[in-house]
Design a protein around this motif. Structure first.
Motif, PDB file in Angstrom:
ATOM      1  N   MET A   1       0.850  -1.171   0.000  1.00 41.10           N
ATOM      2  CA  MET A   1       0.000   0.000   0.000  1.00 41.10           C
ATOM      3  C   MET A   1       0.899   1.239   0.000  1.00 41.10           C
ATOM      4  O   MET A   1       1.932   1.256   0.644  1.00 41.10           O
ATOM      5  N   VAL A   2       0.488   2.266  -0.710  1.00 41.71           N
ATOM      6  CA  VAL A   2       1.247   3.504  -0.832  1.00 41.71           C
ATOM      7  C   VAL A   2       0.811   4.473   0.258  1.00 41.71           C
ATOM      8  O   VAL A   2      -0.379   4.635   0.527  1.00 41.71           O
ATOM      9  N   ASN A   3       1.781   5.122   0.889  1.00 41.20           N
ATOM     10  CA  ASN A   3       1.494   6.181   1.849  1.00 41.20           C
ATOM     11  C   ASN A   3       1.419   7.483   1.068  1.00 41.20           C
ATOM     12  O   ASN A   3       2.364   7.859   0.374  1.00 41.20           O
ATOM     13  N   PHE A   4       0.273   8.177   1.146  1.00 46.43           N
ATOM     14  CA  PHE A   4       0.029   9.355   0.316  1.00 46.43           C
ATOM     15  C   PHE A   4      -0.549  10.459   1.198  1.00 46.43           C
ATOM     16  O   PHE A   4      -1.589  10.277   1.825  1.00 46.43           O
ATOM     17  N   ASN A   5       0.126  11.593   1.278  1.00 48.55           N
ATOM     18  CA  ASN A   5      -0.332  12.707   2.108  1.00 48.55           C
ATOM     19  C   ASN A   5      -1.123  13.704   1.268  1.00 48.55           C
ATOM     20  O   ASN A   5      -0.704  14.055   0.169  1.00 48.55           O
ATOM     21  N   VAL A   6      -2.249  14.154   1.805  1.00 50.01           N
ATOM     22  CA  VAL A   6      -3.122  15.102   1.112  1.00 50.01           C
ATOM     23  C   VAL A   6      -3.507  16.210   2.083  1.00 50.01           C
ATOM     24  O   VAL A   6      -3.799  15.941   3.248  1.00 50.01           O
ATOM     25  N   ARG A   7      -3.525  17.451   1.599  1.00 49.07           N
ATOM     26  CA  ARG A   7      -3.997  18.575   2.400  1.00 49.07           C
ATOM     27  C   ARG A   7      -5.461  18.818   2.063  1.00 49.07           C
ATOM     28  O   ARG A   7      -5.826  18.909   0.894  1.00 49.07           O
ATOM     29  N   PHE A   8      -6.311  18.925   3.089  1.00 45.22           N
ATOM     30  CA  PHE A   8      -7.738  19.180   2.924  1.00 45.22           C
ATOM     31  C   PHE A   8      -8.093  20.536   3.498  1.00 45.22           C
ATOM     32  O   PHE A   8      -7.606  20.897   4.569  1.00 45.22           O
ATOM     33  N   PRO A   9      -8.982  21.272   2.843  1.00 44.86           N
ATOM     34  CA  PRO A   9      -9.533  22.474   3.482  1.00 44.86           C
ATOM     35  C   PRO A   9     -10.297  22.036   4.740  1.00 44.86           C
ATOM     36  O   PRO A   9     -10.833  20.921   4.797  1.00 44.86           O
ATOM     37  N   ASP A  10     -10.321  22.909   5.748  1.00 40.45           N
ATOM     38  CA  ASP A  10     -10.960  22.562   7.018  1.00 40.45           C
ATOM     39  C   ASP A  10     -12.405  22.106   6.848  1.00 40.45           C
ATOM     40  O   ASP A  10     -12.834  21.135   7.481  1.00 40.45           O
ATOM     41  N   ASP A  11     -13.169  22.793   5.990  1.00 38.74           N
ATOM     42  CA  ASP A  11     -14.584  22.441   5.829  1.00 38.74           C
ATOM     43  C   ASP A  11     -14.752  21.050   5.202  1.00 38.74           C
ATOM     44  O   ASP A  11     -15.620  20.281   5.606  1.00 38.74           O
ATOM     45  N   LEU A  12     -13.904  20.705   4.253  1.00 40.27           N
ATOM     46  CA  LEU A  12     -13.987  19.390   3.619  1.00 40.27           C
ATOM     47  C   LEU A  12     -13.573  18.296   4.602  1.00 40.27           C
ATOM     48  O   LEU A  12     -14.188  17.237   4.666  1.00 40.27           O
ATOM     49  N   HIS A  13     -12.550  18.559   5.385  1.00 41.58           N
ATOM     50  CA  HIS A  13     -12.111  17.592   6.399  1.00 41.58           C
ATOM     51  C   HIS A  13     -13.235  17.321   7.398  1.00 41.58           C
ATOM     52  O   HIS A  13     -13.490  16.166   7.762  1.00 41.58           O
ATOM     53  N   ALA A  14     -13.922  18.363   7.817  1.00 39.27           N
ATOM     54  CA  ALA A  14     -15.031  18.194   8.760  1.00 39.27           C
ATOM     55  C   ALA A  14     -16.151  17.351   8.154  1.00 39.27           C
ATOM     56  O   ALA A  14     -16.729  16.492   8.831  1.00 39.27           O
ATOM     57  N   ARG A  15     -16.443  17.568   6.876  1.00 36.84           N
ATOM     58  CA  ARG A  15     -17.487  16.784   6.204  1.00 36.84           C
ATOM     59  C   ARG A  15     -17.089  15.316   6.103  1.00 36.84           C
ATOM     60  O   ARG A  15     -17.906  14.423   6.348  1.00 36.84           O
ATOM     61  N   VAL A  16     -15.838  15.045   5.742  1.00 35.00           N
ATOM     62  CA  VAL A  16     -15.366  13.661   5.626  1.00 35.00           C
ATOM     63  C   VAL A  16     -15.362  13.006   7.007  1.00 35.00           C
ATOM     64  O   VAL A  16     -15.784  11.853   7.156  1.00 35.00           O
TER      65      VAL A  16
END
Length: 78
Positions: A1-16
């Motif tokens: 499995m690949v380790n992949f870092n992603v930056r999310f906007p705060d509002d999208l992170h809260a929804r997820v």
């Protein structure tokens, strides 16, 4: 499995995060599920109930919003 870092906007992170809790999944598992569902549906042409193409979500950020990408000299205050 690949380790992949992603930056999310705060509002999208809260929804997820909220959706992951509702589905009793970890945030990572929820993101994988959403990507798999999105890719599975990407091949099917999205239509609205009246038969017109469904509108797509507005894009977030710039095509390459990486902070490592140089954007030119910064303006100097005088």
């Amino acid at each position: 499995m690949v380790n992949f870092n992603v930056r999310f906007p705060d509002d999208l992170h809260a929804r997820v995060r909220a959706q992951a809790a509702a589905d009793r999944r970890s945030i990572n598992s929820e993101i994988l599920h959403l990507i798999e569902v999105g890719l599975a549906n990407a091949g099917a042409e999205a239509k609205s109930p009246d038969g017109a193409p469904a509108p797509s979500a507005p894009p977030r950020g710039e095509p390459d919003s990486s902070p490592s990408r140089k954007r030119g000299p910064s303006p100097v205050a005088k």
